[in-house]
Design an enzyme around this catalytic site. Structure first.
Site, PDB file in Angstrom:
ATOM      1  N   ARG A 167       0.811  -1.229   0.000  1.00 20.08           N
ATOM      2  CA  ARG A 167       0.000   0.000   0.000  1.00 20.08           C
ATOM      3  C   ARG A 167       0.840   1.273   0.000  1.00 20.08           C
ATOM      4  O   ARG A 167       0.361   2.339   0.386  1.00 20.08           O
ATOM      5  CB  ARG A 167      -0.990   0.006   1.169  1.00 20.08           C
ATOM      6  N   LYS A 210       1.709  11.340 -10.262  1.00 18.68           N
ATOM      7  CA  LYS A 210       0.779  10.500 -11.014  1.00 18.68           C
ATOM      8  C   LYS A 210       1.517   9.247 -11.451  1.00 18.68           C
ATOM      9  O   LYS A 210       2.611   9.327 -12.019  1.00 18.68           O
ATOM     10  CB  LYS A 210       0.264  11.227 -12.260  1.00 18.68           C
ATOM     11  N   GLU A 214       6.060  18.882 -24.051  1.00 16.60           N
ATOM     12  CA  GLU A 214       5.597  19.196 -22.694  1.00 16.60           C
ATOM     13  C   GLU A 214       6.199  20.503 -22.185  1.00 16.60           C
ATOM     14  O   GLU A 214       5.585  21.200 -21.364  1.00 16.60           O
ATOM     15  CB  GLU A 214       5.925  18.042 -21.748  1.00 16.60           C
ATOM     16  N   LYS A 265       4.811  22.834 -13.309  1.00 15.05           N
ATOM     17  CA  LYS A 265       4.158  21.626 -12.816  1.00 15.05           C
ATOM     18  C   LYS A 265       4.199  21.565 -11.289  1.00 15.05           C
ATOM     19  O   LYS A 265       3.230  21.160 -10.641  1.00 15.05           O
ATOM     20  CB  LYS A 265       4.802  20.381 -13.412  1.00 15.05           C
ATOM     21  N   GLU A 278      -5.864  16.198  -8.689  1.00 14.71           N
ATOM     22  CA  GLU A 278      -6.557  16.648  -9.907  1.00 14.71           C
ATOM     23  C   GLU A 278      -8.053  16.872  -9.690  1.00 14.71           C
ATOM     24  O   GLU A 278      -8.904  16.350 -10.405  1.00 14.71           O
ATOM     25  CB  GLU A 278      -6.328  15.645 -11.050  1.00 14.71           C
ATOM     26  N   ARG A 280      -5.178  21.254 -11.455  1.00 14.06           N
ATOM     27  CA  ARG A 280      -4.223  20.364 -12.129  1.00 14.06           C
ATOM     28  C   ARG A 280      -4.681  19.980 -13.533  1.00 14.06           C
ATOM     29  O   ARG A 280      -3.871  19.607 -14.370  1.00 14.06           O
ATOM     30  CB  ARG A 280      -3.985  19.116 -11.270  1.00 14.06           C
ATOM     31  N   ASN A 305      -3.437  19.076 -18.659  1.00 12.52           N
ATOM     32  CA  ASN A 305      -3.919  18.182 -19.708  1.00 12.52           C
ATOM     33  C   ASN A 305      -4.079  18.899 -21.047  1.00 12.52           C
ATOM     34  O   ASN A 305      -4.628  18.316 -21.990  1.00 12.52           O
ATOM     35  CB  ASN A 305      -5.267  17.574 -19.309  1.00 12.52           C
ATOM     36  N   HIS A 312      -3.859  16.945 -24.253  1.00 14.45           N
ATOM     37  CA  HIS A 312      -3.718  15.524 -23.929  1.00 14.45           C
ATOM     38  C   HIS A 312      -4.947  14.681 -24.257  1.00 14.45           C
ATOM     39  O   HIS A 312      -4.820  13.472 -24.429  1.00 14.45           O
ATOM     40  CB  HIS A 312      -3.362  15.365 -22.443  1.00 14.45           C
ATOM     41  N   HIS A 338      -3.773  11.637 -26.283  1.00 19.14           N
ATOM     42  CA  HIS A 338      -3.845  10.258 -25.799  1.00 19.14           C
ATOM     43  C   HIS A 338      -4.624   9.375 -26.767  1.00 19.14           C
ATOM     44  O   HIS A 338      -4.300   8.193 -26.950  1.00 19.14           O
ATOM     45  CB  HIS A 338      -4.503  10.222 -24.418  1.00 19.14           C
ATOM     46  N   HIS A 375       5.289  10.155 -27.331  1.00 19.58           N
ATOM     47  CA  HIS A 375       4.257  10.923 -26.618  1.00 19.58           C
ATOM     48  C   HIS A 375       4.227  12.373 -27.098  1.00 19.58           C
ATOM     49  O   HIS A 375       3.150  12.937 -27.349  1.00 19.58           O
ATOM     50  CB  HIS A 375       4.551  10.862 -25.112  1.00 19.58           C
TER      51      HIS A 375
END
Length: 361
Positions: free
Chosen positions: A121, A143, A185, A227, A237, A241, A245, A248, A252, A264
């Site tokens: 965990r 993330k 980015e 960031k 998020e 945040r 994106n 994105h 994606h 990417h």
């Protein structure tokens, strides 16, 4: 702040962590680990096997160090690969005071973070990104995730790293196209929050894309700073945040359509052009600002078009995207350079019109 030519960028959180930018930072790894740590798992791509072995030898006197070689790029982000890493940790009796090291590009650090987040965990992870993309995006922010057949990063967890070491020496041998792909980015950070990045790129694209120059280091630090500020305010998020994106949602979908064989940055570049066109239609982003997107991305040898006949497939993928809510598509758009906002549930005809404006015949 800088210390011995190392820049420290603080990401606030619980408890928060530092991103270090400089050269020769791999030697500082023991300094950022917990004094209770006894075992390390270094997760790395095949191309970094020699560097991982060097790091293992460097650390062997202080820790039990194990190596987990994982596939290149997005092929690493599969549940079977995560299970391989869990197996290594189980067989070597990793405890909650031990740590995972992510050594590689964005896919490797995503995987390493996910493995660390899910083992017992949650155990410590220190990210050592070795690509531009990894330094300015994937390794910073906590993330983590893996892909499924249905889409990218659909399985994951938020898990703060203990630290991020951005050693610029690891970029010196990177092929130019890898550096340029990572700049998607960087310029994204310029479009949404830090226009100085765009000005530096426009002033001298050759200098800014050379890892040995002050211009390169400046835009990397600026992008990390964007960031860090955003995720420090909105770790999971819930609001702010989302601006990260930008480009994105379509990006994606393109990655998925290309079976993750595209870099990417190439997909996100097209996604940003789409977002700019959508911003022109819905937020009155100026023609000049849309053209500025195209000019900057083209100067970085990044694509700005995609085949018109692929739209239906892309739309279906976007509708499954984790950024959609209650079946409603959401896009980050711009009121102007550095002024992002959210567009919810736009009409599909409007989306298609924006796509037509950048599509190849």
């Amino acid at each position: 702040m800088a210390d011995d030519d190392v820049t420290t960028i603080r990401v606030s959180g619980t408890p928060g962590y530092d991103v270090l930018v400089g050269r020769g930072l791999l030697e500082r790894l023991p300094d950022v680990l917990s004094p209770k740590t006894a075992k390390l798992l270094i997760v790395h791509a095949p191309t970094l096997a020699a560097r991982a072995e060097q790091l293992r030898e460097q650390l062997a006197g202080r820790y039990e160090v194990y190596l987990a070689e994982v596939p290149d790029a997005e092929n690493a982000k599969r549940v079977e690969v995560a299970a391989f890493c869990w197996g290594v940790m189980g067989q070597t009796d990793f405890t909650r005071t031990d740590a995972v090291i992510g050594l590689g590009g964005g896919a490797t650090t995503d995987l390493a973070g996910f493995v660390a987040a899910t083992w017992l965990r949650g155990v410590d992870v220190v990210q050592i990104p070795t690509t531009v993309l990894g330094m300015v995006d994937a390794a910073v922010g906590g993330k983590t995730g893996i892909n499924t057949a249905e889409g990218k990063n659909l399985v994951g967890a938020f898990h703060e790293p203990r630290a991020v070491l951005c050693d610029l020496e690891t970029l010196d041998a990177l092929p130019k196209n890898e550096i340029l792909a990572g700049f998607a980015e960087i310029v994204k950070a310029g479009f949404i929050a830090e226009p100085e990045i765009l000005e530096i790129v426009e002033a001298d694209v050759d200098a800014v894309t050379d890892p040995g120059t002050p211009q390169f280091r400046r835009v990397v630090e600026l992008a990390i700073g964007v960031k860090a500020r955003v995720v420090g305010e909105d770790f999971t998020e819930q609001g702010l945040r989302e601006i990260l994106n930008y480009g994105h949602t379509l990006g994606h979908a393109i990655e998925h359509a290309e079976r993750y064989q595209w870099r990417h940055g190439a997909a996100i570049a097209i996604g940003m052009m789409f977002a700019a066109e959508l911003s022109r239609l819905t937020r009155n982003l100026s023609d000049a600002d849309v053209e500025r997107h195209r000019s900057i991305l083209t100067s970085l040898s990044l694509p700005t078009t995609y085949p018109v006949g692929r739209w239906k497939t892309l739309l279906a993928t976007m509708q499954r995207d984790k950024k959609a809510r209650a079946g409603m598509l959401r896009f980050i758009v711009l009121d102007g350079i550095g002024r992002p906002t959210t567009l919810e549930g736009p009409d599909e005809s409007l989306l298609f019109l924006a796509y037509q404006n950048l599509a190849d015949a």
